[in-house]
Design a protein around this motif. Structure first.
Motif, mmCIF file in Angstrom:
data_model
loop_
_atom_site.group_PDB
_atom_site.id
_atom_site.type_symbol
_atom_site.label_atom_id
_atom_site.label_comp_id
_atom_site.label_asym_id
_atom_site.label_seq_id
_atom_site.Cartn_x
_atom_site.Cartn_y
_atom_site.Cartn_z
ATOM 1 N N ALA A 1 6.234 -9.589 1.593
ATOM 2 C CA ALA A 1 6.472 -10.211 0.286
ATOM 3 C C ALA A 1 5.185 -10.334 -0.506
ATOM 4 O O ALA A 1 4.084 -10.402 0.057
ATOM 5 C CB ALA A 1 7.099 -11.589 0.464
ATOM 6 N N THR B 1 9.910 -16.010 -2.455
ATOM 7 C CA THR B 1 9.773 -16.317 -1.040
ATOM 8 C C THR B 1 8.731 -17.411 -0.866
ATOM 9 O O THR B 1 8.150 -17.897 -1.839
ATOM 10 C CB THR B 1 9.319 -15.087 -0.225
ATOM 11 O OG1 THR B 1 7.935 -14.814 -0.534
ATOM 12 C CG2 THR B 1 10.176 -13.860 -0.522
ATOM 13 N N ALA C 1 15.276 -12.626 -6.653
ATOM 14 C CA ALA C 1 14.738 -12.316 -5.332
ATOM 15 C C ALA C 1 14.731 -10.818 -5.045
ATOM 16 O O ALA C 1 15.639 -10.092 -5.446
ATOM 17 C CB ALA C 1 15.564 -13.029 -4.259
ATOM 18 N N GLN D 1 13.381 -10.107 -1.712
ATOM 19 C CA GLN D 1 13.211 -10.181 -0.270
ATOM 20 C C GLN D 1 14.262 -11.132 0.292
ATOM 21 O O GLN D 1 14.767 -12.006 -0.401
ATOM 22 C CB GLN D 1 11.808 -10.689 0.095
ATOM 23 C CG GLN D 1 10.677 -9.789 -0.356
ATOM 24 C CD GLN D 1 10.493 -8.583 0.532
ATOM 25 O OE1 GLN D 1 10.858 -8.598 1.691
ATOM 26 N NE2 GLN D 1 9.935 -7.526 -0.020
ATOM 27 N N GLY D 2 14.574 -10.978 1.577
ATOM 28 C CA GLY D 2 15.493 -11.903 2.234
ATOM 29 C C GLY D 2 16.936 -11.742 1.775
ATOM 30 O O GLY D 2 17.275 -10.876 0.969
ATOM 31 N N ASP E 1 13.706 -21.434 -4.272
ATOM 32 C CA ASP E 1 13.700 -20.840 -2.943
ATOM 33 C C ASP E 1 13.442 -21.883 -1.860
ATOM 34 O O ASP E 1 12.516 -22.692 -1.963
ATOM 35 C CB ASP E 1 12.626 -19.753 -2.866
ATOM 36 C CG ASP E 1 12.597 -19.086 -1.512
ATOM 37 O OD1 ASP E 1 13.564 -18.387 -1.182
ATOM 38 O OD2 ASP E 1 11.606 -19.280 -0.781
#
Length: 216
Positions: free
Chosen positions: A125, A131, A178, A180-181, A195
C-alpha cells in the motif's frame, strides 16, 4: 518532559495499548462493516488479547524482547492480514531497540519509520490507498519533523505529534476510494467512510503518546 521509557514502563505501555484496542473492538467492527467484512475489530481484539496475556508473564528486563513477544503474539492471535501487519509494527520496534536500554525520542522515530517501510513493503500500500499507511505515513513525517527541532528530544512530544497526524490521516481516508484490501471491491461506495485499519493505527499511537505524557 519525558526523555525516555525504561523496560518496565514499556511493558506497562504495551499492556495499556492492548486493552485500548480490545475495548475498541465494536467501533472497529462498525467501521469495517461499512466497507469491508466487519471483522477487523474481532481480529484485532483476538490478537491484542493474546499479546496482553503473553506479555503479562514476561519480565520487564529487555525492551526489545518485550516488543518482540508482543508483536509475535499479535501475529499468532489475530489471524488474517491484520496479524502480520499490526504485529509487524511492534517487531520493527524490537529490531530498533535491540541492545538498547530504553526508548528515547530518536529511537521512537526510527521505530515508526521502520514500521512504515515494512508495512508498505508487506502490504504493497501507499498513501491514498485507504489503508493503515494513510495514518502511518503522516505520523512518521510529523515525528521526524519535530525530532529535527530543539523540542525533538521529548519522547512524549514526538509521539503526540505522530498521534495527531495519524488521527488526521485516518479521518482523511473518508475522502479516498480504496485500492487495497476487501474495501476495494465496493468502489466509490467507500467514499465518506473511514478506514478501520488506519483508525486502529491512530488508536495505537494515541495510546503510546498518552502513556509517555503521563510518565513525564
Amino acid at each position: 518532559m519525558t526523555a525516555y521509557l525504561n523496560p518496565a514502563q514499556i511493558k506497562a505501555m504495551l499492556l495499556e495499548t492492548a486493552q485500548i484496542i480490545i475495548d475498541s473492538r465494536d467501533e472497529l467492527c462498525r467501521l469495517d462493516s461499512l466497507i469491508g467484512d466487519g471483522d477487523h475489530g474481532v481480529g484485532m481484539s483476538h490478537g491484542f488479547t493474546a499479546a496482553k496475556n503473553k506479555l503479562e508473564f514476561e519480565e520487564a528486563e529487555e525492551a526489545a524482547k518485550l516488543l518482540r513477544v508482543f508483536g509475535m503474539a499479535i501475529i499468532s492471535g489475530a489471524g488474517g492480514a491484520s496479524g502480520p501487519l499490526f504485529g509487524g509494527l511492534f517487531l520493527e520496534g524490537a529490531r530498533v531497540l535491540k541492545g538498547r536500554p530504553a526508548l528515547t525520542a530518536a529511537e521512537a522515530v526510527q521505530w515508526w519509520r521502520a514500521a512504515l517501510e515494512a508495512t508498505k513493503s508487506r502490504g504493497g500500500a501507499k498513501p491514498g490507498d485507504k489503508t493503515m499507511v494513510d495514518a502511518l505515513h503522516p505520523a512518521v513525517e510529523a515525528m521526524e519533523a519535530l525530532a529535527a527541532t530543539p523540542q525533538g528530544a521529548d519522547l512524549a512530544a514526538v509521539l503526540a505529534a505522530g498521534a495527531r497526524a495519524a488521527r488526521a490521516g485516518a479521518e482523511k481516508t473518508k475522502e479516498y476510494v480504496a485500492s487495497q484490501g476487501r474495501s476495494r471491491y465496493v468502489g466509490e461506495r467507500a467514499l465518506g467512510h473511514q478506514d478501520a485499519g488506519a483508525t486502529s493505527t491512530a488508536i495505537i499511537l494515541e495510546t503510546l503518546a498518552r502513556f509517555a505524557a503521563s510518565a513525564g
